[in-house]
Design a protein around this motif. Structure first.
Motif, short mmCIF file in Angstrom:
data_model
loop_
_atom_site.label_atom_id
_atom_site.label_comp_id
_atom_site.label_asym_id
_atom_site.label_seq_id
_atom_site.Cartn_x
_atom_site.Cartn_y
_atom_site.Cartn_z
N GLY A 52 0.82 -1.21 0.00
CA GLY A 52 0.00 0.00 0.00
C GLY A 52 0.85 1.25 0.00
N ARG A 53 1.99 1.17 0.66
CA ARG A 53 2.90 2.33 0.77
C ARG A 53 3.77 2.49 -0.48
N PHE A 54 4.21 1.38 -1.11
CA PHE A 54 5.22 1.47 -2.17
C PHE A 54 4.67 1.27 -3.58
N ALA A 55 3.48 0.67 -3.73
CA ALA A 55 2.96 0.43 -5.09
C ALA A 55 2.81 1.77 -5.82
N GLN A 56 3.33 1.82 -7.05
CA GLN A 56 3.27 3.04 -7.85
C GLN A 56 2.23 2.88 -8.96
N ALA A 57 1.58 3.99 -9.34
CA ALA A 57 0.59 3.95 -10.42
C ALA A 57 1.23 3.40 -11.69
N ASN A 58 0.44 2.69 -12.47
CA ASN A 58 0.88 2.14 -13.77
C ASN A 58 2.12 1.25 -13.64
N SER A 59 2.18 0.48 -12.55
CA SER A 59 3.34 -0.40 -12.37
C SER A 59 2.87 -1.82 -12.03
N LEU A 60 3.85 -2.72 -11.93
CA LEU A 60 3.57 -4.11 -11.60
C LEU A 60 4.10 -4.44 -10.21
N ALA A 71 0.36 -13.58 0.01
CA ALA A 71 0.96 -12.25 -0.10
C ALA A 71 0.26 -11.45 -1.21
N THR A 72 -0.11 -12.12 -2.29
CA THR A 72 -0.84 -11.46 -3.38
C THR A 72 -2.15 -10.88 -2.89
N LEU A 73 -2.90 -11.68 -2.14
CA LEU A 73 -4.20 -11.22 -1.64
C LEU A 73 -4.01 -10.07 -0.66
N ALA A 74 -2.98 -10.15 0.18
CA ALA A 74 -2.72 -9.05 1.12
C ALA A 74 -2.41 -7.77 0.37
N MET A 75 -1.59 -7.87 -0.69
CA MET A 75 -1.26 -6.69 -1.49
C MET A 75 -2.51 -6.16 -2.20
N ARG A 76 -3.28 -7.09 -2.76
CA ARG A 76 -4.45 -6.74 -3.57
C ARG A 76 -5.44 -5.88 -2.78
N HIS A 77 -5.50 -6.14 -1.47
CA HIS A 77 -6.50 -5.45 -0.65
C HIS A 77 -5.95 -4.23 0.08
N GLN A 78 -4.70 -3.88 -0.22
CA GLN A 78 -4.11 -2.68 0.39
C GLN A 78 -3.66 -1.65 -0.64
N ILE A 79 -3.42 -2.07 -1.88
CA ILE A 79 -2.90 -1.15 -2.90
C ILE A 79 -4.00 -0.17 -3.33
N GLU A 80 -3.66 1.11 -3.31
CA GLU A 80 -4.62 2.14 -3.77
C GLU A 80 -4.14 2.82 -5.05
N ALA A 81 -2.88 2.68 -5.39
CA ALA A 81 -2.33 3.31 -6.59
C ALA A 81 -3.10 2.84 -7.83
N HIS A 82 -3.31 3.74 -8.77
CA HIS A 82 -4.11 3.39 -9.95
C HIS A 82 -3.32 2.55 -10.94
N ASP A 83 -4.07 1.67 -11.64
CA ASP A 83 -3.51 0.88 -12.76
C ASP A 83 -2.29 0.07 -12.34
N CYS A 84 -2.41 -0.53 -11.17
CA CYS A 84 -1.40 -1.51 -10.72
C CYS A 84 -1.89 -2.91 -11.06
#
Ligand SMILES: Nc1ncnc2c1ncn2[C@@H]1O[C@H](C[S@+](CC[C@H]([NH3+])C(=O)[O-])CC(=O)[O-])[C@@H](O)[C@H]1O
Ligand SMILES: O=C(O)C(=O)Cc1ccccc1
Length: 243
Positions: A52-60, A71-84
């Protein structure tokens, strides 16, 4: 999705060597890893927060050695950056097939792509977050440097690698104490002495731990600006490496 209690080593196994992430392990994996890895649940939760803190928009964001995708599910439910997008990779067909069924019942606007392939061969690019949550320890030591260099090069500026590993210790007394305390943890989780002993034999020469210092030196040599432990519970630790 009914998973079973781990009793794979509860009875004498004729030749326990050569642990594999096969369908039998997949069927008990959530129970196995939570009762075998001290702090596993805390690490998974923190991976979500870090994404949630490090995911950048338009990135993987990559989950390398994803197993059932905790870990995927944990990330999926915390990331707010667009187009990740999240790329979840594992070379166990049993794990990936089961993870796909889990994904079918999980709702989130963030797309997850699953790949059943060797993480050493998977295409890595445009990454803001890479997770190796107890995976590198199963990669041959001689392949680890190049693999981590590839991860570093695929990371965007400001990217993060979260590396969780079982550790070994240079000091023989520490090695013995940390191993004993890990076994005490497993016993407290309900494993028998026979299960602990047979699983240890199964993992020999399959799970290859290294010292934190070795991991840190390798990460700095790969190009990371810093690599520090953020969590440790006996001989299990998680490291944050920053680009
Ligand atoms: N070369 C490889 N290529 C692809 N996958 C591999 C390879 N080697 C091992 N794996 C996969 O790495 C995973 C290791 S488990 C990770 C837990 C997960 N990260 C979790 O956060 O729950 C850790 C453990 O069980 O201790 C298994 O699913 C293997 O199939
Ligand atoms: O290191 C150990 O003793 C373990 O049991 C770790 C582990 C957990 C789940 C699958 C393989 C290894």
């Amino acid at each position: 999705m009914n998973f079973k209690k781990d009793s794979l080593y509860a009875h004498p196994v004729e030749s326990p060597e050569g642990f594999q992430f096969d369908s039998a392990v997949t069927a008990v994996f959530p129970d196995m890893i939570q009762r075998s890895v001290p702090g596993y649940r805390s690490i998974i939760s923190a991976i979500g927060l870090l994404a949630g803190r490090f995911a950048q928009a338009n990135s993987l964001c990559y989950d390398l050695g994803c197993s059932l995708g905790a870990a995927t599910l944990a990330m999926r439910h915390q990331i707010e950056a667009h187009d990740c997008r999240i790329i979840a990779v594992d070379n166990s067909e049993a794990m990936i097939e089961r993870f796909k069924k889990i994904l079918a019942n999980d709702t989130s606007p963030i797309e997850v792509e699953t790949r059943c392939e060797d993480i050493r061969d998977t295409r890595l690019e445009n990454a803001s977050v890479v997770v190796l949550n107890f995976t590198l320890q199963f990669i041959p030591i001689e392949d680890r440097s190049e693999f981590l260099r590839n991860i570093y090069q695929a990371l965007l500026p400001g990217g993060i690698l979260i590396l969780s590993e079982k550790l070994k210790f240079d000091d023989p007394r520490q090695q013995q104490l940390q191993t004993e305390m890990h076994h005490a943890f497993k016993k407290a989780q309900g494993y028998s002495d026979l299960e602990i002993s047979q699983k240890r034999t199964a993992l020999e020469n399959v799970l290859i731990p290294e010292t934190f210092s070795c991991h840190q030196q390798r990460l700095l040599k790969a190009g990371f600006n810093s690599a520090e432990v953020w969590f440790q519970y006996f001989n299990f630790a998680s490291i944050i490496a920053l680009k």
